[in-house]
Design a protein around this motif. Structure first.
Motif, PDB file in Angstrom:
ATOM      1  N   ALA A  47      13.163   8.123   5.327  1.00  0.00           N
ATOM      2  CA  ALA A  47      12.120   7.260   5.884  1.00  0.00           C
ATOM      3  C   ALA A  47      12.766   5.991   6.435  1.00  0.00           C
ATOM      4  O   ALA A  47      13.868   5.610   6.039  1.00  0.00           O
ATOM      5  N   LYS A  48      12.062   5.336   7.354  1.00  0.00           N
ATOM      6  CA  LYS A  48      12.536   4.101   7.953  1.00  0.00           C
ATOM      7  C   LYS A  48      11.431   3.058   7.925  1.00  0.00           C
ATOM      8  O   LYS A  48      10.257   3.366   8.165  1.00  0.00           O
ATOM      9  N   VAL A  49      11.830   1.822   7.624  1.00  0.00           N
ATOM     10  CA  VAL A  49      10.942   0.670   7.778  1.00  0.00           C
ATOM     11  C   VAL A  49      11.497  -0.116   8.953  1.00  0.00           C
ATOM     12  O   VAL A  49      12.486  -0.855   8.819  1.00  0.00           O
ATOM     13  N   TRP A  50      10.881   0.045  10.115  1.00  0.00           N
ATOM     14  CA  TRP A  50      11.417  -0.574  11.321  1.00  0.00           C
ATOM     15  C   TRP A  50      11.059  -2.045  11.438  1.00  0.00           C
ATOM     16  O   TRP A  50      11.708  -2.789  12.190  1.00  0.00           O
ATOM     17  N   GLU A  51      10.041  -2.478  10.698  1.00  0.00           N
ATOM     18  CA  GLU A  51       9.644  -3.890  10.722  1.00  0.00           C
ATOM     19  C   GLU A  51       9.544  -4.404   9.293  1.00  0.00           C
ATOM     20  O   GLU A  51       8.450  -4.599   8.746  1.00  0.00           O
ATOM     21  N   PRO A  52      10.699  -4.642   8.627  1.00  0.00           N
ATOM     22  CA  PRO A  52      10.693  -5.040   7.210  1.00  0.00           C
ATOM     23  C   PRO A  52      10.032  -6.384   6.938  1.00  0.00           C
ATOM     24  O   PRO A  52       9.639  -6.659   5.800  1.00  0.00           O
ATOM     25  N   ASN A  53       9.887  -7.226   7.972  1.00  0.00           N
ATOM     26  CA  ASN A  53       9.251  -8.536   7.781  1.00  0.00           C
ATOM     27  C   ASN A  53       7.751  -8.504   8.038  1.00  0.00           C
ATOM     28  O   ASN A  53       7.076  -9.532   7.950  1.00  0.00           O
ATOM     29  N   ASN A  54       7.236  -7.323   8.332  1.00  0.00           N
ATOM     30  CA  ASN A  54       5.799  -7.169   8.527  1.00  0.00           C
ATOM     31  C   ASN A  54       5.073  -7.529   7.234  1.00  0.00           C
ATOM     32  O   ASN A  54       5.478  -7.094   6.157  1.00  0.00           O
ATOM     33  N   PRO A  55       3.992  -8.328   7.284  1.00  0.00           N
ATOM     34  CA  PRO A  55       3.254  -8.698   6.060  1.00  0.00           C
ATOM     35  C   PRO A  55       2.751  -7.495   5.271  1.00  0.00           C
ATOM     36  O   PRO A  55       2.514  -7.592   4.064  1.00  0.00           O
ATOM     37  N   GLY A  56       2.612  -6.342   5.917  1.00  0.00           N
ATOM     38  CA  GLY A  56       2.142  -5.145   5.225  1.00  0.00           C
ATOM     39  C   GLY A  56       3.221  -4.462   4.397  1.00  0.00           C
ATOM     40  O   GLY A  56       2.928  -3.532   3.643  1.00  0.00           O
ATOM     41  N   ILE A  57       4.464  -4.910   4.547  1.00  0.00           N
ATOM     42  CA  ILE A  57       5.569  -4.352   3.763  1.00  0.00           C
ATOM     43  C   ILE A  57       5.771  -5.227   2.530  1.00  0.00           C
ATOM     44  O   ILE A  57       6.277  -6.349   2.622  1.00  0.00           O
ATOM     45  N   GLY A  58       5.366  -4.715   1.369  1.00  0.00           N
ATOM     46  CA  GLY A  58       5.491  -5.482   0.133  1.00  0.00           C
ATOM     47  C   GLY A  58       6.934  -5.596  -0.327  1.00  0.00           C
ATOM     48  O   GLY A  58       7.835  -4.948   0.200  1.00  0.00           O
ATOM     49  N   ASN A  59       7.152  -6.435  -1.328  1.00  0.00           N
ATOM     50  CA  ASN A  59       8.482  -6.622  -1.908  1.00  0.00           C
ATOM     51  C   ASN A  59       8.751  -5.477  -2.886  1.00  0.00           C
ATOM     52  O   ASN A  59       8.219  -5.455  -3.989  1.00  0.00           O
ATOM     53  N   TYR A  60       9.572  -4.536  -2.486  1.00  0.00           N
ATOM     54  CA  TYR A  60       9.805  -3.331  -3.291  1.00  0.00           C
ATOM     55  C   TYR A  60      11.300  -3.129  -3.478  1.00  0.00           C
ATOM     56  O   TYR A  60      12.128  -3.678  -2.734  1.00  0.00           O
ATOM     57  N   ASN A  61      11.668  -2.307  -4.455  1.00  0.00           N
ATOM     58  CA  ASN A  61      13.070  -2.016  -4.740  1.00  0.00           C
ATOM     59  C   ASN A  61      13.247  -0.522  -5.007  1.00  0.00           C
ATOM     60  O   ASN A  61      12.269   0.202  -5.232  1.00  0.00           O
ATOM     61  N   ALA A  62      14.495  -0.081  -5.017  1.00  0.00           N
ATOM     62  CA  ALA A  62      14.791   1.297  -5.375  1.00  0.00           C
ATOM     63  C   ALA A  62      14.292   1.586  -6.777  1.00  0.00           C
ATOM     64  O   ALA A  62      14.361   0.724  -7.671  1.00  0.00           O
ATOM     65  N   LEU A  63      13.750   2.785  -6.984  1.00  0.00           N
ATOM     66  CA  LEU A  63      13.167   3.295  -8.228  1.00  0.00           C
ATOM     67  C   LEU A  63      11.787   2.718  -8.527  1.00  0.00           C
ATOM     68  O   LEU A  63      11.226   2.972  -9.586  1.00  0.00           O
ATOM     69  N   ASP A  64      11.222   1.951  -7.572  1.00  0.00           N
ATOM     70  CA  ASP A  64       9.814   1.571  -7.678  1.00  0.00           C
ATOM     71  C   ASP A  64       8.947   2.738  -7.213  1.00  0.00           C
ATOM     72  O   ASP A  64       9.354   3.533  -6.348  1.00  0.00           O
ATOM     73  N   TYR A  65       7.748   2.832  -7.778  1.00  0.00           N
ATOM     74  CA  TYR A  65       6.747   3.763  -7.272  1.00  0.00           C
ATOM     75  C   TYR A  65       5.940   2.997  -6.231  1.00  0.00           C
ATOM     76  O   TYR A  65       5.363   1.948  -6.537  1.00  0.00           O
ATOM     77  N   ILE A  66       5.919   3.487  -5.002  1.00  0.00           N
ATOM     78  CA  ILE A  66       5.316   2.734  -3.906  1.00  0.00           C
ATOM     79  C   ILE A  66       4.257   3.552  -3.180  1.00  0.00           C
ATOM     80  O   ILE A  66       4.399   4.752  -2.984  1.00  0.00           O
ATOM     81  N   GLU A  67       3.187   2.867  -2.814  1.00  0.00           N
ATOM     82  CA  GLU A  67       2.159   3.474  -1.974  1.00  0.00           C
ATOM     83  C   GLU A  67       2.604   3.296  -0.523  1.00  0.00           C
ATOM     84  O   GLU A  67       2.851   2.162  -0.085  1.00  0.00           O
ATOM     85  N   VAL A  68       2.723   4.406   0.178  1.00  0.00           N
ATOM     86  CA  VAL A  68       3.290   4.401   1.523  1.00  0.00           C
ATOM     87  C   VAL A  68       2.231   4.803   2.539  1.00  0.00           C
ATOM     88  O   VAL A  68       1.530   5.798   2.366  1.00  0.00           O
ATOM     89  N   HIS A  69       2.135   4.007   3.606  1.00  0.00           N
ATOM     90  CA  HIS A  69       1.292   4.360   4.748  1.00  0.00           C
ATOM     91  C   HIS A  69       2.231   4.541   5.935  1.00  0.00           C
ATOM     92  O   HIS A  69       2.968   3.622   6.292  1.00  0.00           O
ATOM     93  N   GLY A  70       2.245   5.732   6.521  1.00  0.00           N
ATOM     94  CA  GLY A  70       3.149   5.958   7.634  1.00  0.00           C
ATOM     95  C   GLY A  70       2.906   7.283   8.325  1.00  0.00           C
ATOM     96  O   GLY A  70       1.972   8.029   7.992  1.00  0.00           O
ATOM     97  N   ASP A  71       3.761   7.575   9.297  1.00  0.00           N
ATOM     98  CA  ASP A  71       3.641   8.785  10.109  1.00  0.00           C
ATOM     99  C   ASP A  71       4.883   9.647   9.932  1.00  0.00           C
ATOM    100  O   ASP A  71       6.007   9.135   9.834  1.00  0.00           O
ATOM    101  N   VAL A  72       4.690  10.966   9.943  1.00  0.00           N
ATOM    102  CA  VAL A  72       5.799  11.910   9.814  1.00  0.00           C
ATOM    103  C   VAL A  72       6.236  12.352  11.205  1.00  0.00           C
ATOM    104  O   VAL A  72       5.440  12.915  11.967  1.00  0.00           O
ATOM    105  N   ASN A  73       7.508  12.081  11.506  1.00  0.00           N
ATOM    106  CA  ASN A  73       8.068  12.435  12.803  1.00  0.00           C
ATOM    107  C   ASN A  73       9.207  13.438  12.623  1.00  0.00           C
ATOM    108  O   ASN A  73       9.657  13.704  11.508  1.00  0.00           O
ATOM    109  N   ASN A  74       9.678  13.968  13.749  1.00  0.00           N
ATOM    110  CA  ASN A  74      10.837  14.851  13.741  1.00  0.00           C
ATOM    111  C   ASN A  74      11.990  14.122  14.415  1.00  0.00           C
ATOM    112  O   ASN A  74      11.889  13.720  15.574  1.00  0.00           O
ATOM    113  N   PHE A  75      13.084  13.943  13.672  1.00  0.00           N
ATOM    114  CA  PHE A  75      14.258  13.271  14.225  1.00  0.00           C
ATOM    115  C   PHE A  75      15.468  14.182  14.095  1.00  0.00           C
ATOM    116  O   PHE A  75      15.895  14.502  12.994  1.00  0.00           O
TER     117      PHE A  75
END
Length: 314
Positions: A47-75
């Motif tokens: 996954a990618k967070v292309w706008e990490p400073n977006n107010p909708g991106i909370g302060n999270y860390n590895a091994l956190d359980y996170i609620e994710v809103h996003g789109d599935v693409n093919n790369f």
């Protein structure tokens, strides 16, 4: 919840996942973004967070359980999530068991099969050694039953180390029937012990990452050490037998470039190398097919197999 294995291109997700990995990065144009790996019990997805400073991106860390809103693409032939929003979840909002990949086989049944092989060993020294590990050492048994066999390549799930060890032991048992010259007790003991160092090389779930000792020493060296330490607790354990068993462990990757400190010098060591390699590669191929079940065409070039892979047509 929509599990990772069910995702397909074009899906929009709004679910909770384990943040397996997080790393800050910069594009060629100097724009900051974040590489993320999401995990649930069915696997992982990039996954990618292309706008990490977006107010909708909370302060999270590895091994956190996170609620994710996003789109599935093919790369480049692989699914990838473009994350738009992240919220760190509170305890009670998720069930941890949904986020740990687990063997599809019953752990208790597999361990019972492994103990059956231990009971079939005729050499009293080797049987004592196996029982010291797999019967009497409760801490080792707990770790062994629930460890993975690898961080990512194959059997990277709860019970993976047990599943891989049992498969290698079964292959070695077949080899002994096909080639009676093989010393069955030595080969099967080596098969059951060949990866025991992984309980120290790889940390428990949900982290499932290399420990400091794993990085510095590796499971092959640590496994050989563990066998020597257990044998030292058995009075008059034959030195030559221990050296042969340690050699099988030290040589089980087959080549120096694959991490083996020794090349196989015993027929049993060679048999173990082929059994280990067979199970690892077939499981890896199986997992690749499972993770690309929606793709019926060519799956792309794989560096491990050095080939463009494809599922067998019906």
């Amino acid at each position: 919840m929509k599990f990772i294995r069910e995702l397909k291109e074009g899906d929009r997700i709004f679910d909770i996942y384990l943040c397996k990995h997080k790393q800050a990065a910069v594009t060629k144009n100097g724009k900051a973004y974040e590489n993320v790996i999401l995990q649930d019990k069915t696997g992982t997805i990039d996954a990618k967070v292309w706008e990490p400073n977006n107010p909708g991106i909370g302060n999270y860390n590895a091994l956190d359980y996170i609620e994710v809103h996003g789109d599935v693409n093919n790369f480049q032939g692989n699914l990838q999530v473009n994350i738009k929003r992240i919220r760190v979840c509170r305890e009670g909002e998720y069930h941890p068991a949904d986020y740990l990949p687990v063997s599809g086989k019953d752990i208790g049944v597999m361990y019972g099969e492994l103990k059956g092989f231990i009971q079939s060993i005729q050499n009293t020294w080797l049987k004592q050694l196996l029982e010291a590990f797999f019967i009497r050492d409760e801490a080792f048994v707990r770790a062994f039953r629930h460890s993975s066999a690898a961080k990512t390549v194959h059997h990277g799930f709860v019970g993976g180390l047990l599943e891989h060890t049992l498969s290698v032991t079964k292959l070695c048992d077949y080899y002994c029937k096909a080639y009676p010259v093989l010393k069955r007790d030595l080969l099967l003991t080596a098969a059951m012990c060949h990866d025991i160092g992984k309980v120290k090389e790889i940390s428990p779930f949900p982290e499932n990452d290399y420990t400091d000792d794993g990085q510095l020493l590796g499971h092959i060296v640590m496994g050989s050490q563990m066998v020597a330490e257990k044998a030292a607790e058995i009075e008059d354990f034959p030195h030559v037998l221990l050296a042969q068993l340690q050699h099988c462990i030290l040589a089980h990757h087959g080549k120096y470039e694959y991490g083996s400190p020794k090349l196989p010098a015993l027929m049993e060591a060679l048999a173990l190398n082929y059994a280990d390699d067979t199970d690892a590669k077939l499981e890896t191929f199986k997992e690749i097919l499972e993770n690309n079940s929606a793709n019926q065409g060519w799956l792309g070039f794989n560096r491990l197999f050095e080939s463009n892979l494809r599922a067998t047509k019906e």
